[in-house]
Design an enzyme around this catalytic site. Structure first.
Site, PDB file in Angstrom:
ATOM      1  N   MET A  30     -11.272  46.301  38.096  1.00 26.52           N
ATOM      2  CA  MET A  30     -11.901  47.082  37.156  1.00 26.52           C
ATOM      3  C   MET A  30     -12.957  47.666  37.917  1.00 26.52           C
ATOM      4  O   MET A  30     -14.088  48.230  37.102  1.00 26.52           O
ATOM      5  CB  MET A  30     -12.179  46.196  35.903  1.00 26.52           C
ATOM      6  N   HIS A  34     -16.840  44.306  45.133  1.00 23.21           N
ATOM      7  CA  HIS A  34     -17.753  43.389  45.917  1.00 23.21           C
ATOM      8  C   HIS A  34     -16.841  42.800  47.103  1.00 23.21           C
ATOM      9  O   HIS A  34     -15.437  43.179  47.164  1.00 23.21           O
ATOM     10  CB  HIS A  34     -18.320  42.441  45.056  1.00 23.21           C
ATOM     11  N   GLY A  36     -15.370  39.970  47.096  1.00 21.88           N
ATOM     12  CA  GLY A  36     -14.176  39.196  46.718  1.00 21.88           C
ATOM     13  C   GLY A  36     -13.072  40.175  46.582  1.00 21.88           C
ATOM     14  O   GLY A  36     -11.932  39.962  47.122  1.00 21.88           O
ATOM     15  N   HIS A  37     -13.408  41.512  46.086  1.00 21.88           N
ATOM     16  CA  HIS A  37     -12.131  42.429  45.808  1.00 21.88           C
ATOM     17  C   HIS A  37     -11.673  42.727  47.266  1.00 21.88           C
ATOM     18  O   HIS A  37     -10.453  43.139  47.515  1.00 21.88           O
ATOM     19  CB  HIS A  37     -12.728  43.762  45.017  1.00 21.88           C
ATOM     20  N   GLY A 147      -7.487  37.648  42.144  1.00 18.29           N
ATOM     21  CA  GLY A 147      -8.459  36.632  42.760  1.00 18.29           C
ATOM     22  C   GLY A 147      -8.025  35.361  42.015  1.00 18.29           C
ATOM     23  O   GLY A 147      -7.791  35.085  40.730  1.00 18.29           O
ATOM     24  N   ASP A 150     -10.111  33.871  38.644  1.00 13.44           N
ATOM     25  CA  ASP A 150      -9.500  34.172  37.265  1.00 13.44           C
ATOM     26  C   ASP A 150      -8.268  33.167  37.440  1.00 13.44           C
ATOM     27  O   ASP A 150      -7.139  33.864  37.112  1.00 13.44           O
ATOM     28  CB  ASP A 150      -9.114  35.452  36.775  1.00 13.44           C
ATOM     29  N   GLN A 153      -5.893  33.705  34.319  1.00 14.10           N
ATOM     30  CA  GLN A 153      -5.420  35.031  34.329  1.00 14.10           C
ATOM     31  C   GLN A 153      -3.853  35.085  35.449  1.00 14.10           C
ATOM     32  O   GLN A 153      -3.057  35.873  35.182  1.00 14.10           O
ATOM     33  CB  GLN A 153      -6.449  36.258  34.775  1.00 14.10           C
ATOM     34  N   VAL A 176     -14.409  34.217  46.689  1.00 15.62           N
ATOM     35  CA  VAL A 176     -15.152  34.443  47.769  1.00 15.62           C
ATOM     36  C   VAL A 176     -16.733  34.070  46.911  1.00 15.62           C
ATOM     37  O   VAL A 176     -16.951  34.439  45.891  1.00 15.62           O
ATOM     38  CB  VAL A 176     -15.260  35.940  48.134  1.00 15.62           C
ATOM     39  N   ARG A 187     -19.818  40.759  37.146  1.00 21.39           N
ATOM     40  CA  ARG A 187     -20.617  40.337  36.039  1.00 21.39           C
ATOM     41  C   ARG A 187     -22.087  39.867  36.697  1.00 21.39           C
ATOM     42  O   ARG A 187     -22.960  39.897  35.924  1.00 21.39           O
ATOM     43  CB  ARG A 187     -20.068  39.382  35.109  1.00 21.39           C
TER      44      ARG A 187
END
Ligand code: PAF
Length: 305
Positions: A30, A34, A36-37, A147, A150, A153, A176, A187
């Protein structure tokens, strides 16, 4: 790097690349990218010839208008990050490209979505699985990377992929963390400086429970109480849930733990007393592995479906 706004154009490109024998990895996001992505992009690159990233703030997975409107949107910065990471295609559609005006169709996983985040965010996972199914139909990837922060998810998407018969390998990317241990999340930037300092309580709770489990504590009540003490030491933290669950079925773990168990946390942080920051909900988790007296953040059955 190509930036594509149309689903039909993306499908055409996918058909072309597949015909050339290219393997495509999709990293759905979304935005507000960062590290992590970017680690998910790396995981995708290891498994495919091309990495495609989707950037779409999906309105149907938000429970509150404020959360949707306040969600960080930084497309130009995200495109730069994708370029630097060697992403091949970014799919950045408008809402109309994903949801036709009179859309009536949802993809809904019934049981795995009931506990944890599903209990406090009704309809959230229906929005996630619907948009992910649409992204799979648009990009037609061989592999998709999500990731492990989540965790629920990821479990729900694995289930949806199996149930719908999508020929897509689902890969879970490791969490991460910031240097202080806080899990990276889009967030985090919405926390006030004081709430950001206190957010370390989540990883401290995970570490404390992991250490107690490694020293032989098997009582789920004792471990949950330990986690709660850590979270509640942060004045701006409001516990949504602290739970021990079976990592596959997501059913409540037994009173005496014997097998791999998921410790999952969701905590709301209030704005700072100075008024800085917003109400922000953070989640984190750790997979506790009792049989081998150690814990790990990786899924027991490997990190891919
Ligand atoms: O994890 C996210 O960022 C979103 O839930 C996803 C998977 C991109 C669907 O909108």
């Amino acid at each position: 790097m190509k930036v594509v706004e149309s689903r039909l154009e993306l499908q055409r490109l996918s058909d072309e690349e597949r015909a050339r024998g290219q393997r495509i990895a999709l990293v759905p996001t979304m935005g507000a990218l960062h590290a992590g992505h970017l680690s998910l992009v790396d995981a995708g690159r290891k498994r495919a010839d091309q990495v495609w990233v989707s950037i779409f703030v999906n309105p149907t997975q938000f429970n509150e208008a404020n959360d949707f409107e306040g969600y960080p949107r930084e497309l130009e910065r995200d495109l730069d990050a994708c370029r630097q990471a060697g992403v091949d295609i970014v799919y950045a559609p408008g809402v109309d490209d994903v949801y036709p005006q009179d859309a009536q169709t949802w993809v809904d996983v019934e049981t795995l979505t009931l506990p944890l985040c599903g209990a406090s965010r009704p309809g959230h996972f229906r929005g996630v699985t619907t948009v992910v199914a649409k992204l799979f139909l648009a990009a037609k990837p061989h592999v998709a990377v999500f990731g492990q922060k989540d965790f629920q998810q990821l479990a729900v998407i694995r289930q949806m992929t199996r149930d719908m018969g999508f020929d897509v390998e689902i890969v879970g990317g490791a969490i991460v963390r910031e240097p202080d241990g806080v899990a990276l999340s889009s967030r985090n930037v919405r926390l006030g400086p004081e709430a950001r300092r206190q957010a370390v309580a989540l990883v401290q709770a995970l570490d404390a429970v992991e250490a107690a489990a490694a020293s032989g504590e098997r009582d789920s009540g004792a471990l949950l109480a330990l986690a709660r003490t850590h979270i509640e030491s942060a004045p701006q933290a409001r516990v949504d849930y602290i739970e021990l669950r079976d990592p596959d079925s997501l059913e409540t773990a037994p009173e005496t733990l014997a097998a791999a168990t998921l410790l999952a946390l969701a905590v709301n942080f209030t704005p700072d007393p100075s008024g800085e920051g917003a109400d922000v909900r953070l989640i984190d988790n750790r997979l506790l592995s009792f049989d081998r007296s150690r814990a790990t953040e990786h899924h027991p059955s490997g990190d891919s479906q």
